[in-house]
Scaffold this active site. Structure first.
Site, short mmCIF file in Angstrom:
data_model
loop_
_atom_site.label_atom_id
_atom_site.label_comp_id
_atom_site.label_asym_id
_atom_site.label_seq_id
_atom_site.Cartn_x
_atom_site.Cartn_y
_atom_site.Cartn_z
N ASP A 30 0.85 -1.19 0.00
CA ASP A 30 0.00 0.00 0.00
C ASP A 30 0.89 1.25 0.00
O ASP A 30 1.88 1.32 0.74
CB ASP A 30 -0.92 0.01 1.23
CG ASP A 30 -2.06 0.99 1.08
OD1 ASP A 30 -3.22 0.55 0.99
OD2 ASP A 30 -1.80 2.22 1.04
N ASN A 87 -13.01 -3.22 2.58
CA ASN A 87 -13.96 -2.12 2.71
C ASN A 87 -14.90 -2.16 1.50
O ASN A 87 -14.43 -2.21 0.36
CB ASN A 87 -13.24 -0.78 2.75
CG ASN A 87 -12.33 -0.66 3.98
OD1 ASN A 87 -12.65 -1.17 5.05
ND2 ASN A 87 -11.19 0.00 3.81
N GLU A 95 -12.37 3.45 -1.12
CA GLU A 95 -11.96 4.60 -1.94
C GLU A 95 -11.60 4.18 -3.37
O GLU A 95 -11.74 4.98 -4.29
CB GLU A 95 -10.78 5.32 -1.29
CG GLU A 95 -11.22 6.02 0.00
CD GLU A 95 -10.09 6.77 0.69
OE1 GLU A 95 -8.93 6.64 0.25
OE2 GLU A 95 -10.38 7.46 1.68
N VAL A 96 -11.08 2.97 -3.52
CA VAL A 96 -10.71 2.49 -4.85
C VAL A 96 -11.69 1.37 -5.22
O VAL A 96 -11.76 0.35 -4.52
CB VAL A 96 -9.26 1.98 -4.88
CG1 VAL A 96 -8.92 1.42 -6.26
CG2 VAL A 96 -8.28 3.09 -4.49
N HIS A 100 -10.42 -5.09 -3.24
CA HIS A 100 -9.08 -5.35 -2.70
C HIS A 100 -9.19 -5.73 -1.24
O HIS A 100 -10.15 -5.34 -0.55
CB HIS A 100 -8.17 -4.13 -2.88
CG HIS A 100 -8.76 -2.86 -2.36
ND1 HIS A 100 -9.66 -2.11 -3.08
CD2 HIS A 100 -8.59 -2.20 -1.18
CE1 HIS A 100 -10.02 -1.05 -2.37
NE2 HIS A 100 -9.40 -1.08 -1.20
N HIS A 102 -6.96 -5.69 2.30
CA HIS A 102 -5.80 -5.16 3.01
C HIS A 102 -5.25 -6.26 3.91
O HIS A 102 -6.00 -6.85 4.70
CB HIS A 102 -6.21 -3.99 3.91
CG HIS A 102 -6.83 -2.81 3.19
ND1 HIS A 102 -6.15 -1.64 2.95
CD2 HIS A 102 -8.08 -2.64 2.67
CE1 HIS A 102 -6.95 -0.79 2.34
NE2 HIS A 102 -8.12 -1.36 2.15
#
Ligand code: 5GP
Ligand code: ZN
Length: 113
Positions: A30, A87, A95-96, A100, A102
């Site tokens: 990240d 998320n 946000e993206v 994905h 983390h």
């Protein structure tokens, strides 16, 4: 997806520190780490979010967890533990909009990192 930054990372149009790659998955550091170890794992297939998953995506999501386990072992996180976070959507803090996961560890994490 031409305007997706994670698709651009897959295509090497945006540089990143890649830590794992196979035919279906890529994992990279990240750019703004929230823990000593902070890696993002993504499917190469553009899926916008967990809310967009289809039945046929189940296998790659399972394999992302196996890749996270392998990376965690390589980074020395397995013994003390780590966190895998997804998320989803605006209220989930996404946000993206390329799904994905983390992988966070290397230190004791707070509830929300
Ligand atoms: P989200 O909030 O969508 O769950 O997480 C997006 C993550 O992508 C953030 O932790 C952010 O730091 C990371 N990120 C955003 N743009 C880039 C980029 O261009 N390169 C890398 N390596 N990470 C990025
Ligand atoms: Zn994408």
């Amino acid at each position: 997806m031409s305007d997706c930054i994670f698709c651009k990372i897959i295509e090497r149009e945006i540089p990143s520190a890649i830590v794992y790659e196979d035919d279906d998955i890529i994992a990279f550091e990240d750019v703004n780490p929230l823990a000593k170890v902070h890696i993002l794992l993504i499917p190469k297939k553009h899926i916008a979010s967990a809310a967009e998953l289809r039945e046929e995506d189940g296998a790659v999501i399972g394999r992302i967890y196996l890749a996270a386990k392998k990376i965690a072992e390589e980074k020395g996180l397995a013994e003390d533990g780590y966190r895998i976070v997804n998320n989803c959507g605006k209220n989930g803090g996404q946000e993206v909009f390329h799904i994905h996961f983390h992988l966070l560890g290397g230190e004791k994490l707070g509830l929300f990192v």
